[in-house]
Every structure is written in C-alpha cells, then in structure tokens.
Write a protein that holds these residues in place. Structure first.
Motif, PDB file in Angstrom:
ATOM      1  N   CYS A  90       9.063   0.498  11.408  1.00  0.00           N
ATOM      2  CA  CYS A  90       9.463  -0.795  10.835  1.00  0.00           C
ATOM      3  C   CYS A  90       9.159  -0.848   9.341  1.00  0.00           C
ATOM      4  CB  CYS A  90       8.777  -1.940  11.574  1.00  0.00           C
ATOM      5  SG  CYS A  90       7.019  -2.149  11.218  1.00  0.00           S
TER       6      CYS A  90
ATOM      7  N   THR B 207       7.434  -2.977   7.634  1.00  0.00           N
ATOM      8  CA  THR B 207       6.037  -3.285   7.325  1.00  0.00           C
ATOM      9  C   THR B 207       5.183  -2.019   7.335  1.00  0.00           C
ATOM     10  OG1 THR B 207       6.289  -5.481   8.287  1.00  0.00           O
ATOM     11  CG2 THR B 207       4.037  -4.668   8.016  1.00  0.00           C
ATOM     12  N   CYS B 208       5.316  -1.214   8.369  1.00  0.00           N
ATOM     13  CA  CYS B 208       4.551   0.045   8.461  1.00  0.00           C
ATOM     14  C   CYS B 208       5.005   1.045   7.406  1.00  0.00           C
ATOM     15  CB  CYS B 208       4.688   0.643   9.862  1.00  0.00           C
ATOM     16  SG  CYS B 208       3.897  -0.359  11.139  1.00  0.00           S
TER      17      CYS B 208
ATOM     18  N   LYS C 283      15.714  -3.702  10.257  1.00  0.00           N
ATOM     19  CA  LYS C 283      14.365  -3.719   9.703  1.00  0.00           C
ATOM     20  C   LYS C 283      13.621  -2.428   9.991  1.00  0.00           C
ATOM     21  CE  LYS C 283      13.973  -8.701  10.086  1.00  0.00           C
ATOM     22  NZ  LYS C 283      13.240  -9.806  10.666  1.00  0.00           N
TER      23      LYS C 283
ATOM     24  N   GLU D 147       6.324   0.318   4.466  1.00  0.00           N
ATOM     25  CA  GLU D 147       5.843  -0.150   3.161  1.00  0.00           C
ATOM     26  C   GLU D 147       4.372   0.225   2.971  1.00  0.00           C
ATOM     27  OE1 GLU D 147       5.438  -4.245   0.555  1.00  0.00           O
ATOM     28  OE2 GLU D 147       6.767  -4.214   2.289  1.00  0.00           O
TER      29      GLU D 147
END
Length: 80
Positions: A36, A38-39, A25, A41
């Motif tokens: 990661c 999330t960051c 991930k 994206e």
C-alpha cells in the motif's frame, strides 16, 4: 498466508500491513505482491533519509527479490 485480491469486493491486501485496499492505492512487484501507499511511503522515506542503505525500492514481501518499477511507485505515490 496468501495475499490475494478478494474478487467479491475488489480489495487487495498489502503484504506489509495486511490492510485491505483498492488497486489504485497499491503498487505491485513483477511477482504480484502488493504494497500500500502508506507502507511504500515509509520505505521510500527510510531510503531517502539514509536509515536504510539500498538503491532500489524492493518488494517488502518475505523472500521476494523483485524491485518496484518507477511506474508502480508513481501509481501509488503520485506526489513523489
């Protein structure tokens, strides 16, 4: 503060949010800094929407000038 993997449980810290994640991930720059999905994206969306004016996805680690390769981006963001 160093962001290294925890060998005992296989988790790696994101340089942005400092959450512990598994390697699948995360994307890594050539200097070994991990970010990661999330960051990553959020950074990609900021660039695509024009909020941030840059052409490459840069490593978010403090003072790092490396960019993330397409392969690294695709590994963390397979839907892009």
């Amino acid at each position: 503060k160093k962001h290294k993997s925890d060998e005992s449980d296989g988790l790696i810290l994101c340089v942005t949010c400092e959450k512990a994640m598994t390697g699948t991930k995360l994307s890594k720059c050539n200097k070994g800094h991990c970010v990661c999905a999330t960051c990553l994206e959020a950074q990609v969306k900021s660039i695509l929407t024009g909020d941030v004016k840059q052409k490459n996805i840069r490593c978010p680690a403090n003072a790092c000038i490396e960019t993330l390769s397409f392969d690294e981006l695709k590994r963390a963001l397979p839907s892009f």
